[in-house]
Design a protein around this motif. Structure first.
Motif, PDB file in Angstrom:
ATOM      1  N   ARG A   1      -4.674  -8.510  -2.722  1.00 53.12           N
ATOM      2  CA  ARG A   1      -5.814  -9.402  -2.591  1.00 53.12           C
ATOM      3  C   ARG A   1      -5.353 -10.850  -2.406  1.00 53.12           C
TER       4      ARG A   1
ATOM      5  N   ARG B   1      -2.746  -4.143  -6.714  1.00 54.32           N
ATOM      6  CA  ARG B   1      -4.007  -4.526  -6.057  1.00 54.32           C
ATOM      7  C   ARG B   1      -4.275  -6.038  -6.079  1.00 54.32           C
TER       8      ARG B   1
ATOM      9  N   LEU C   1      -9.317  -4.983   0.414  1.00 56.53           N
ATOM     10  CA  LEU C   1      -9.870  -5.759  -0.693  1.00 56.53           C
ATOM     11  C   LEU C   1     -10.483  -7.080  -0.245  1.00 56.53           C
TER      12      LEU C   1
ATOM     13  N   GLU D   1      -1.038   0.425  -9.993  1.00 66.94           N
ATOM     14  CA  GLU D   1      -2.215  -0.101  -9.297  1.00 66.94           C
ATOM     15  C   GLU D   1      -2.656  -1.466  -9.824  1.00 66.94           C
TER      16      GLU D   1
ATOM     17  N   GLU E   1       0.832  -1.212   0.000  1.00 68.44           N
ATOM     18  CA  GLU E   1       0.000   0.000   0.000  1.00 68.44           C
ATOM     19  C   GLU E   1       0.866   1.260   0.000  1.00 68.44           C
TER      20      GLU E   1
END
Lengths: 168, 778
Positions: free
Chosen positions: B550, B546, B562, B542, B532
């Motif tokens: 996850r 991401r 997430l 991103e 992050e």
């Protein structure tokens, strides 16, 4: 005619909500402290909202928040109880989540609609039974006992929808 | 349904009665869903395992959906959630957030009881419990794993209990969450992190900490402690508590002073690197001090911030330059450029600090940019110290601003609050290459700043890496007094970290002990946090980052932005539409409600209704609950702004009850003061306030020697005590005047004491007669 009913299906901008609350609020029983009730403005409603006394808006149109019937009832109920000497914290703790039907019945009675004017009831006394009235179709009135049907507003809405559909 | 004309006229005359409404109020004591919160924490080594139980009740006549927006320690991670309906226990599953939300919505639709836990931020979480039948209650149990922070010889466990009102900058864009603030272009999730404000009362909090091992030097700055030694060591706040402030527990393990330490669960290893006690020789500093004077700082927090600022200013040395910037929703810079640190600029800065008053919203972006702007001369180190409660919602934006504009600067944060935004301040320091220190308005601010001074400048080591698959693969920075916790996959006989110090490559190692808890979740948390941080620095990555977050969160089964936990109880169904109630939460202790109102109408609808003409009772009750954290020394602070300097209209707020002060005096006990501090503190504080920027007293060798002797006698040396900086500066100035016999004798005495000798100097009459400083030696 119960003036509250005019607002049941309506969406109100904040200024419209404030105006409606001010107009209807004028019919609430006279408060011991007249000044408490005199003030319903946008700041007040925003403040109520930040404490959960008034629910969050129904929806937004662009940046404009739209409020509904339940919000109007919450403002009126809060103002009325404040006028009767209740602290906002008491109102916050006890009215959280009270269904619209119950709120409507109590506010209607406070406006002198569903029940005959009576001397103030002591806090400890059980509430007299209040019936709620809805105009479900032009000229057709429905009277509901909220003690039997916990959400009279939903019932009226369902019936009204049904009538509209079955009318050719 | 019929629509009446909008202009329905009102019949005048007859008025109703309030019986119906009064019955609604009188019928129930409280309709608020959250009945109580209990917290059971077990601490072993540097890891805490916390079980939180939140009990929700439905006192309505219809089914309820309760929503609770609550904080968790930002370093903690949710590893388990259980929905407990009477005897029935349903274990929640960790799923992708959208999937969990869909499962929960379906359960609601079918009238099944269900719980959903989502993480909105590193700290702010939301718990929803739906289809709660009338008159019933359910419990939700949440397990959180966390690596503790260590600082200045103690471990600190800071457990938040309330999400404080945060200022939300930007223009409204509507509302997507259950909270009371509108989402804005700058804070798109404002409505998910803004619980309603509770006007009175609070949720009972039952908190207890037990230790696997023997702790020493237990202290807590915001709660009085009750210690139970009957079976192991258990610590709890004394008396009944509500969720209105962080629980801050400091302790050290008995018989485990200093040194590197490691723990392993057999698969993952935690290494704690203890920074070597070397005095760094820092570059001359261009020091920027950023101080938050927004409305939320009003009262004791601003007083503490000013005190910290004055102490930190006196930590500068000749050759340094400084800038002072105060901000609320406006930036008020003391000077437009850096000024050389000397006597005149120090006095001017102190006058500026004394005049600061709290006002509007917390617009932090502009001052952060200002602090990192301008020329960076070679051979000078830009340092920034941000002093704030961190109560702003645009965290991502702020973190990105620091990450992108840093360019070698060191960004430090000092958080002062009873419910501090730790997540923001820790992240800013992490991406800013600095260190974060959190305290409370009730702490001994001077010792807190003394700790910061040791770190404020060059770090002890840079590019610190641990061998193996580290949760945070990049090189880390090691600051004085703040051991570095490093999580690594795998285990071995020893675990080794390497880094770069001023003296060259260094290596630190430790033999791991057996950890009583699994370290898999803390490793995943650290890795997610690293990803992050990376995302705020490289938003264009991103699409790669991401899915990685996850994947790690699902693999370890932990909550993240997430992933979420969902539990559905399918044996029963309730009928009827579900009424949502968002739990209102308390204003944190020591906050001044009226000042929060200045956050403004739109972004933060906290404004109390305008006072009725005749002065009906104000609806906000927070003032009466202000905490008794009066710092008695503030009044003795010779040049400090007196505590009671508030405008006349606010006098009653500042006047704390005597009982409260004496309570506070008891509470303040644990931070062991230096020798003789109790008696000598006022005069020593006043003495230090008189020190010139060049380190002398009145540019007089005799007065300065006398002052140094007074400090020495009180237990302060160049390496120990709260007044290290004052002693260092005085000694450096005196070194130029060793020709004076008294000066040489005092410096010799200083060296003797520093080498472990006893103070035994009998000051000659020439010193005792040297000005007000000499008089102190009498």
């Amino acid at each position: 005619m119960n003036p509250l009913h005019a607002y049941r299906p309506r969406e109100l901008s904040l200024p419209a909500l404030v105006q409606a609350a001010a107009e209807l609020g004028a019919r609430l029983p006279a408060s011991a402290d007249e000044r408490v009730r005199a003030e319903v403005d946008e700041r007040t409603v925003r403040y109520y909202q930040s404490t959960g006394l008034v629910d969050r808006p129904l929806r937004y149109e662009g940046r404009t928040a739209l409020y509904g019937y339940r919000h109007l009832l919450q403002v009126l109920a809060t103002k009325a109880l404040q006028g009767a000497g209740y602290k906002l914290s008491q109102v916050q703790a006890s009215l959280a989540g009270v269904p619209t039907g119950e709120l409507e019945a109590a506010v209607a009675r406070a406006l002198g609609e569903a029940a005959a004017p009576a001397p103030p009831v002591p806090a400890a006394a059980p509430a007299p039974r209040a019936l709620v009235q809805f105009e479900v179709s032009p000229g057709l009135w429905l009277t509901v006992d909220p003690a039997v049907h916990p959400d009279p507003a939903a019932l009226a809405a369902a019936l009204s929808t049904h009538l509209t559909r079955s009318t050719p | 349904m019929t629509t009446l004309p909008a202009t329905a006229t009102l019949a005048t005359g007859s008025r109703g009665d309030l019986g119906g409404l009064i019955a609604l109020v009188a019928g129930r004591e409280t309709a608020l869903p959250l009945a109580r919160v209990s917290v059971r924490t077990t601490i072993a080594g540097a890891v805490a395992r916390t079980e939180i139980e939140q009990v929700f009740q439905n006192t309505l006549a219809t089914p309820m959906e309760a929503v609770h927006i609550f904080p968790l320690p930002p370093g903690g991670v949710v590893t388990e959630v259980q929905l407990r309906c009477g005897e029935l226990i349903v274990k929640a599953e960790c799923r992708g957030r959208e999937e969990a939300e869909r499962t929960f919505a379906a359960a609601r639709e079918q009238g099944h009881r269900a719980a959903l836990l989502t993480a909105e931020r590193a700290d702010v979480h939301t718990l929803r419990v739906t289809s709660l039948p009338p008159g019933e209650s359910v419990r939700v149990r949440i397990v959180v794993m966390e690596v503790l922070k260590a600082e200045d010889g103690a471990f600190r466990w800071r457990f938040p209990t309330v999400v404080a009102p945060r200022y939300m900058p930007g223009r409204s864009t509507g509302r997507t969450g259950p909270g009371v603030a509108d989402d804005t272009d700058q804070v798109p999730d404002a409505s998910r992190i803004s619980p309603p404000l509770r006007l009175a009362g609070g949720t009972p909090l039952d908190l207890e900490v037990s230790f696997l091992g023997t702790p020493a030097r237990l202290s807590s700055s915001l709660h009085a402690l009750r210690v139970d030694l009957a079976s192991g060591v258990r610590v709890a706040p004394n008396g009944s508590q509500t969720c209105d402030r962080d629980f801050v527990l400091a302790f050290a393990w008995a018989g485990a002073e200093g040194g590197h330490r490691a723990w392993t669960d057999g698969e993952t290893t935690l290494l704690l690197v203890d920074p070597p006690a070397v005095a760094a020789s820092p570059l001359p500093r261009d020091a920027v001090f950023l101080v938050d004077i927004s409305g939320s700082m009003e009262g004791q927090k601003l007083n503490a911030a000013k005190r910290a600022l004055r102490t930190a200013l006196r930590g500068l040395v000749p050759g340094d330059r400084m800038r002072l910037i105060a901000f609320d929703d406006d930036v008020e810079a003391h000077t437009t450029t850096f000024t050389t640190f000397d006597d005149a600029s120090l006095r001017a800065a102190e006058t500026f600090v004394g005049r600061l008053r709290s006002r509007g919203g917390t617009e932090m972006l502009a001052p952060i940019r200002e602090a990192l702007a301008g020329e960076r001369p070679a051979a000078r180190l830009r340092t920034v110290l941000l002093i704030t409660d961190g109560q702003a919602g645009n965290e991502e934006e702020l973190v990105a601003a620091v990450a992108h504009r840093r360019e070698g600067a060191r960004f430090f944060t000092l958080g002062i609050d009873t419910a501090v935004n730790a997540a923001l301040l820790e992240t800013l320091a992490r991406v800013g290459g600095g260190a974060c220190t959190l305290c409370t308005p009730a702490d001994d601010i001077e010792s807190v700043v003394a700790g910061i001074e040791a770190r404020f400048g060059s770090p002890v080591a840079d590019e610190v890496r641990v061998e193996g698959e580290s949760a945070r693969p990049e090189g880390r920075t090691l600051f004085a007094g703040q051991p570095l916790a490093m999580l690594v996959r795998g285990t071995g006989a020893t675990v080794v970290a390497k880094g770069r110090t001023a003296q060259g490559e260094a290596q630190w190692s430790a033999v791991p002990q057996r950890a009583p808890f699994s370290l898999a979740a803390p490793w995943a948390k650290e890795r997610i946090q690293w990803l992050e941080d990376r995302l705020s620095l490289r938003p264009f990555e991103e699409e790669a980052i991401r899915p990685e977050i996850r994947r790690i969160a699902l693999e370890a089964g932990v909550a993240s932005r997430l992933t979420a936990f969902v539990a559905v109880e399918r044996t029963r169904r309730v009928d009827g539409s579900v009424q949502e109630v968002v739990q209102p939460v308390e204003l944190p202790a020591m906050w001044v409600a009226e000042e929060v109102a200045t956050y403004g109408d739109v972004q933060f609808a906290m404004a109390p209704p305008p006072p009725p003409a005749g002065g009906a009772p104000a609806p906000m009750v927070a003032r009466a609950r202000s905490m008794p954290a009066f710092d008695a020394r503030e009044a003795d602070d010779a040049e400090g702004t007196p505590m009671m300097s508030a405008p006349p209209a606010r006098k009653s707020r500042a006047a704390l009850p005597t009982l409260a002060r004496s309570m506070m005096a008891k509470l303040a006990g644990p931070a062991s003061p230096p020798r003789h501090e109790a008696a000598a503190a006022p005069s020593i504080a006043a003495l230090v306030q008189r020190q010139e920027a060049n380190g002398s007293w009145g540019n007089d060798p005799l007065r300065t020697a006398a002052a140094l002797l007074a400090l020495l006698r009180d237990g302060h040396t160049r390496h120990a005590g709260l007044r290290k900086r004052a002693v260092q500066k005085a000694a450096a100035w005196l070194a130029q005047h060793v020709g004076v016999a008294e000066v040489a004798a005092v410096l010799a005495q200083l060296e003797l004491v520093e080498a472990g000798g006893e103070y035994q100097h009998r000051p000659p009459s020439s010193l005792r007669g040297a000005g007000p400083e000499g008089a102190m030696l009498g």
